[in-house]
Each structure stands twice: as C-alpha cells, then as structure tokens.
Design a protein around this motif. Structure first.
Motif, PDB file in Angstrom:
ATOM      1  N   PHE A   1      42.133  99.262   6.052  1.00  0.00           N
ATOM      2  CA  PHE A   1      43.144  99.066   6.374  1.00  0.00           C
ATOM      3  C   PHE A   1      43.499  97.671   6.300  1.00  0.00           C
ATOM      4  O   PHE A   1      44.483  96.748   5.849  1.00  0.00           O
ATOM      5  CB  PHE A   1      43.284  99.464   8.149  1.00  0.00           C
ATOM      6  N   GLN A   2      42.028  97.042   6.240  1.00  0.00           N
ATOM      7  CA  GLN A   2      41.720  95.758   6.125  1.00  0.00           C
ATOM      8  C   GLN A   2      42.588  94.880   4.791  1.00  0.00           C
ATOM      9  O   GLN A   2      42.537  94.275   4.213  1.00  0.00           O
ATOM     10  CB  GLN A   2      40.287  95.508   6.574  1.00  0.00           C
ATOM     11  N   LEU A   3      42.767  95.794   3.554  1.00  0.00           N
ATOM     12  CA  LEU A   3      43.137  95.692   2.580  1.00  0.00           C
ATOM     13  C   LEU A   3      44.512  95.682   2.333  1.00  0.00           C
ATOM     14  O   LEU A   3      45.244  95.584   1.335  1.00  0.00           O
ATOM     15  CB  LEU A   3      42.263  96.685   1.169  1.00  0.00           C
ATOM     16  N   VAL A   4      45.197  96.497   3.380  1.00  0.00           N
ATOM     17  CA  VAL A   4      46.698  96.646   3.106  1.00  0.00           C
ATOM     18  C   VAL A   4      47.341  95.195   2.714  1.00  0.00           C
ATOM     19  O   VAL A   4      46.885  94.146   3.593  1.00  0.00           O
ATOM     20  CB  VAL A   4      47.152  97.084   4.867  1.00  0.00           C
ATOM     21  N   ASP A   5      47.746  94.600   2.237  1.00  0.00           N
ATOM     22  CA  ASP A   5      49.206  93.537   1.620  1.00  0.00           C
ATOM     23  C   ASP A   5      49.895  93.715   1.127  1.00  0.00           C
ATOM     24  O   ASP A   5      50.174  93.987  -0.222  1.00  0.00           O
ATOM     25  CB  ASP A   5      48.255  92.785   0.429  1.00  0.00           C
TER      26      ASP A   5
ATOM     27  N   ARG B   1      50.476  96.140  12.874  1.00  0.00           N
ATOM     28  CA  ARG B   1      50.337  95.646  13.426  1.00  0.00           C
ATOM     29  C   ARG B   1      51.131  96.183  15.185  1.00  0.00           C
ATOM     30  O   ARG B   1      50.532  95.883  15.684  1.00  0.00           O
ATOM     31  CB  ARG B   1      51.657  94.245  12.993  1.00  0.00           C
ATOM     32  N   GLU B   2      51.586  96.635  14.770  1.00  0.00           N
ATOM     33  CA  GLU B   2      52.361  97.946  15.389  1.00  0.00           C
ATOM     34  C   GLU B   2      52.054  98.987  16.596  1.00  0.00           C
ATOM     35  O   GLU B   2      51.470  98.886  17.428  1.00  0.00           O
ATOM     36  CB  GLU B   2      53.646  99.087  14.735  1.00  0.00           C
ATOM     37  N   LYS B   3      50.603  99.613  15.720  1.00  0.00           N
ATOM     38  CA  LYS B   3      49.325 100.440  15.916  1.00  0.00           C
ATOM     39  C   LYS B   3      48.726  99.647  16.724  1.00  0.00           C
ATOM     40  O   LYS B   3      48.066  99.707  17.906  1.00  0.00           O
ATOM     41  CB  LYS B   3      49.017 100.907  15.076  1.00  0.00           C
TER      42      LYS B   3
ATOM     43  N   GLY C   1      46.878  92.198  12.077  1.00  0.00           N
ATOM     44  CA  GLY C   1      47.161  91.972  10.669  1.00  0.00           C
ATOM     45  C   GLY C   1      46.610  92.402  10.005  1.00  0.00           C
ATOM     46  O   GLY C   1      44.959  92.747  10.724  1.00  0.00           O
ATOM     47  N   PRO C   2      46.115  93.147   8.957  1.00  0.00           N
ATOM     48  CA  PRO C   2      45.344  93.810   8.531  1.00  0.00           C
ATOM     49  C   PRO C   2      44.161  93.119   8.162  1.00  0.00           C
ATOM     50  O   PRO C   2      43.113  93.712   7.999  1.00  0.00           O
ATOM     51  CB  PRO C   2      45.625  94.479   7.397  1.00  0.00           C
ATOM     52  N   ALA C   3      44.249  92.136   7.679  1.00  0.00           N
ATOM     53  CA  ALA C   3      42.864  91.143   7.515  1.00  0.00           C
ATOM     54  C   ALA C   3      42.334  91.289   8.969  1.00  0.00           C
ATOM     55  O   ALA C   3      40.929  90.739   8.967  1.00  0.00           O
ATOM     56  CB  ALA C   3      43.627  89.548   7.223  1.00  0.00           C
TER      57      ALA C   3
END
Length: 74
Positions: free
Chosen positions: A29-33, A59-61, A65-67
């Motif tokens: 998930f940290q790669l989501v952009d 952010r919602e769950k 943020g992903p980072a």
C-alpha cells in the motif's frame, strides 16, 4: 538476491505509465500514488473480490497516507 516486493516497488516507482499492482500484501500500500497513477488491486479475499486501493482508501481505512503506511503497519 532480491525480494519480490522490492522488485515490484522499484518497477512501480520508475514506471512512466499507469501501474496496477495485484497483491494480497498490504505492505505494498505504501506504493499507492494517485498523482503517478500507481494503484494496488488488493486480492486478500480472492481475485474475483479484489479492492482497488487508492490514496483515499488508504487514508480512510488507516488514517495515514500511503507513504506512511509501512511505519503505521509496524
């Protein structure tokens, strides 16, 4: 000598086109952009019931943020 998630991360961050990462591993998930059009199709419940993970979903769950997801998960 490399783990698959490291290779996926390298390819996703260097891509010059939209990227969909299909995985059951929330660490990615940290790669989501959203700006770079990198998304995760999360398949923990099976490919037929996948969830498209965007910045807003992370952010919602999880409230970060992903980072920040990797730090949050540890």
């Amino acid at each position: 000598g490399y783990e698959a998630d490291d290779v996926i991360g390298t390819l996703a961050t260097r891509a010059t086109m939209p990227v969909d990462i299909v995985t059951g591993d929330r660490d990615l998930f940290q790669l989501v952009d959203d700006e770079r059009d990198v998304r995760v199709l999360y398949v923990a419940r099976g490919v037929g019931r996948h969830e498209r993970v965007t910045d807003a979903v992370v952010r919602e769950k999880y409230g970060v943020g992903p980072a920040q997801y990797a730090d949050f998960a540890t």
